[in-house]
Design an enzyme around this catalytic site. Structure first.
Site, PDB file in Angstrom:
ATOM      1  N   PRO A   1       5.205   3.031   3.024  1.00  0.00           N
ATOM      2  CA  PRO A   1       4.457   3.804   2.435  1.00  0.00           C
ATOM      3  C   PRO A   1       3.492   3.432   1.266  1.00  0.00           C
ATOM      4  O   PRO A   1       4.106   3.119   0.300  1.00  0.00           O
ATOM      5  CB  PRO A   1       5.210   5.105   1.737  1.00  0.00           C
ATOM      6  CG  PRO A   1       6.697   4.347   1.912  1.00  0.00           C
ATOM      7  CD  PRO A   1       6.708   3.275   2.844  1.00  0.00           C
TER       8      PRO A   1
ATOM      9  N   ASP B   1       5.103  -0.097  -2.818  1.00  0.00           N
ATOM     10  CA  ASP B   1       5.578   0.469  -2.030  1.00  0.00           C
ATOM     11  C   ASP B   1       6.339   1.916  -2.567  1.00  0.00           C
ATOM     12  O   ASP B   1       7.171   1.592  -3.500  1.00  0.00           O
ATOM     13  CB  ASP B   1       6.930  -0.589  -1.381  1.00  0.00           C
ATOM     14  CG  ASP B   1       7.866   0.085  -0.271  1.00  0.00           C
ATOM     15  OD1 ASP B   1       7.652   1.160  -0.288  1.00  0.00           O
ATOM     16  OD2 ASP B   1       8.306  -0.675   0.491  1.00  0.00           O
ATOM     17  N   HIS B   2       5.907   2.743  -2.129  1.00  0.00           N
ATOM     18  CA  HIS B   2       6.450   4.250  -2.811  1.00  0.00           C
ATOM     19  C   HIS B   2       7.963   4.414  -2.794  1.00  0.00           C
ATOM     20  O   HIS B   2       8.471   5.015  -3.303  1.00  0.00           O
ATOM     21  CB  HIS B   2       5.511   5.402  -2.409  1.00  0.00           C
ATOM     22  CG  HIS B   2       5.335   6.551  -3.219  1.00  0.00           C
ATOM     23  ND1 HIS B   2       5.911   6.475  -4.465  1.00  0.00           N
ATOM     24  CD2 HIS B   2       4.604   7.468  -3.506  1.00  0.00           C
ATOM     25  CE1 HIS B   2       5.824   7.425  -5.291  1.00  0.00           C
ATOM     26  NE2 HIS B   2       4.786   8.181  -4.794  1.00  0.00           N
ATOM     27  N   ARG B   3       8.563   3.653  -1.735  1.00  0.00           N
ATOM     28  CA  ARG B   3      10.025   3.831  -1.601  1.00  0.00           C
ATOM     29  C   ARG B   3      10.818   3.130  -2.600  1.00  0.00           C
ATOM     30  O   ARG B   3      12.024   3.612  -3.189  1.00  0.00           O
ATOM     31  CB  ARG B   3      10.434   3.182  -0.398  1.00  0.00           C
ATOM     32  CG  ARG B   3       9.896   3.692   1.064  1.00  0.00           C
ATOM     33  CD  ARG B   3      10.448   2.847   2.197  1.00  0.00           C
ATOM     34  NE  ARG B   3       9.907   1.475   2.079  1.00  0.00           N
ATOM     35  CZ  ARG B   3      10.006   0.437   2.968  1.00  0.00           C
ATOM     36  NH1 ARG B   3      10.687   0.761   4.008  1.00  0.00           N
ATOM     37  NH2 ARG B   3       9.448  -0.557   2.902  1.00  0.00           N
TER      38      ARG B   3
ATOM     39  N   ILE C   1       8.801   2.194  -5.833  1.00  0.00           N
ATOM     40  CA  ILE C   1       7.992   2.367  -7.216  1.00  0.00           C
ATOM     41  C   ILE C   1       7.628   3.621  -7.170  1.00  0.00           C
ATOM     42  O   ILE C   1       6.955   4.358  -6.293  1.00  0.00           O
ATOM     43  CB  ILE C   1       6.789   1.317  -7.116  1.00  0.00           C
ATOM     44  CG1 ILE C   1       7.692  -0.062  -7.528  1.00  0.00           C
ATOM     45  CG2 ILE C   1       6.046   1.501  -8.373  1.00  0.00           C
ATOM     46  CD1 ILE C   1       6.681  -1.143  -6.973  1.00  0.00           C
TER      47      ILE C   1
END
Ligand code: CAO
Length: 417
Positions: free
Chosen positions: A214, A390-392, A394
């Site tokens: 993501p 990577d939104h998982r 950060i």
């Protein structure tokens, strides 16, 4: 007339006992000539033993973790075949082992990194040929699969569990619609050119990274007016040493400082997604545009090198990338990546994360802009930055903080060589 014959371990090219790591058949199975029946593993290689005859397995005499040598009975086979001369030879087994690709080009940005061949070079990866084959067929990276077998070996069961977990976690019943096959010649003249090998390999990895991570992209700008004045002042003198001084090396130094301050950007997500692996080293993957496609060599220990050292190294690796002269280790181990399109143009773009990194910085072309300062507009040279993360791993707030920090470091980067 049918015979029951003993199928034995053939000449495997060594006298020491080897481990049985997989038994691939069971009593009652019907097998054909060359079907693999067991997988053996020595210190140096793992190999499938193919059946020299077709028939039905009466009983299996070995189990996983048994030690066998040439002549050990593997199984009893009921066969119609004439049994004068066993067909399996050491050469045949070696051929099968050689089937497995042994080298790959890991460019991490996905780039060049072919997940199907990647596992084969992982030094301490234990997996038999059948498991490796299965992983290749399913396009899986073996290094991502948690191993539960003895000595950390990855079993077929591990591969199945991994696929199942992935499907439960990310599938959700969603499937991509097929891209329609169109005959474009119906609309006009066309020519068809094959993609380069690098493009094919990097395409697969970019696709994987794009759909599996993501992404969020945060944009910012740094004032590089002073930096550029310093660079121009020293450019000619540095060029006499055969080194080209571009803004990128100063940006690399600033990135290294920002990564030290915010180490969650210099990290990877663990294979099970349960933890973050923080790296104590700062190795930057730098995307290089080559005639054959994108390659991402890695500049190691950027924090410990001077601007001049970095400039010399960058010139060397980008030249060798363009001449296809990079060695595999030079394409591995990045902890963060930079894609600089500043020498070409553009105001912003959304770079794709170079998994297993968790972030990548895109650099676009600097231009003069009016900046409001103490009551008036002044012309300042502004550098556009695009950070994909990577939104998982950060959060958005940290993404913005990293950019702010990076801008400060770029604006204050020590102006020394
Ligand atoms: N703004 C304005 N000018 C810039 C700039 C920027 N952000 N970055 C570089 N420049 C200038 C340089 O100073 C140089 O000009 P001078 O010779 O007048 O000093 C010129 O642009 C060319 O620089 P360069 O591209 O040769 O060198 P670099 O160190 O900036 O980059 C490299 C090296 C290897 C990263 C680059 O050549 C390259 O291949 N970039 C493409 C990367 C890419 O394809 N990314 C996409 C990945 S996703 O598909």
């Amino acid at each position: 007339m049918s015979n029951v014959i003993e199928i034995k371990v053939p000449d495997i090219g060594q006298s020491e006992a080897v481990d049985v790591i997989e038994v691939l058949v069971k009593a009652g199975d019907t097998i054909a000539v060359d079907d693999p029946i067991v997988t053996l593993e020595s210190d140096k290689a793992s190999m499938d033993v193919p059946s020299p005859y077709a028939g039905v397995v009466e009983s299996v005499s070995v189990k996983v973790d048994d030690k066998v040598t040439e002549g050990s009975v593997i199984l009893l086979l009921k066969t119609e075949a004439s049994v004068e001369k066993p067909a399996v030879t050491a050469e045949k087994i070696k051929e099968k082992v050689a089937d497995i690709p042994t080298a790959f080009q890991d460019t991490n940005l996905g780039v060049g990194a072919d997940p199907r061949v990647r596992p084969e070079i992982a030094d301490n990866l234990h997996a038999g040929p059948a498991v490796r084959r299965l992983a290749r067929e399913l396009d899986l990276d073996l290094r991502q699969i948690p191993a539960t077998g003895p000595k950390g070996r990855i079993s077929k069961e591990d591969v199945k569990n991994y696929v199942q977990a992935r499907m439960q976690g990310g599938g959700g019943g969603f499937a991509f619609p097929a891209v329609p096959q169109i005959d474009f010649s119906q609309f006009g003249t066309i020519t068809i050119e094959p993609l380069s090998k690098i493009k094919k390999l990097s395409g697969a990895n970019l696709h994987r990274n794009w759909v599996s991570i993501p992404h969020v992209t945060q944009f910012d700008e740094a004032d590089i007016t002073n930096l550029e004045a310093f660079r121009k002042e020293h450019k000619a003198e540095v060029e006499k040493q055969g080194i080209k001084l571009t803004p990128l090396v100063f940006i690399m130094k600033a990135v290294a400082a920002a990564l030290k301050k915010m180490p969650q950007f210099n990290a990877s997500l663990s294979a099970d997604g349960a933890s973050i692996i923080l790296k104590q080293y700062i190795h930057l993957g730098v995307a290089v545009d080559t005639p054959n496609g994108l390659v991402v060599p890695v500049v190691r220990d950027v924090d410990k090198k001077s601007v001049l050292e970095l400039a010399a190294e960058l010139a060397s690796i980008s030249e060798r990338a363009r001449n296809k002269a990079l060695k595999t280790p030079e394409l591995q181990g990045s902890s963060f990546s930079i894609s600089s399109l500043g020498g070409i143009g553009g105001t912003a773009f959304t770079p794709i994360i170079n998994a297993p990194d968790v972030a990548i910085l895109g650099v676009s072309k600097s231009s003069y802009k009016p900046v409001y300062d103490k009551g008036s507009f002044v012309p300042r040279l502004m550098l556009p930055l695009s950070l994909s993360y990577d939104h998982r791993v950060i959060d958005g707030a940290d993404g913005a903080r990293f950019c702010k920090q990076l801008v400060e470091y770029i604006e204050g980067v020590p102006l020394s060589l």
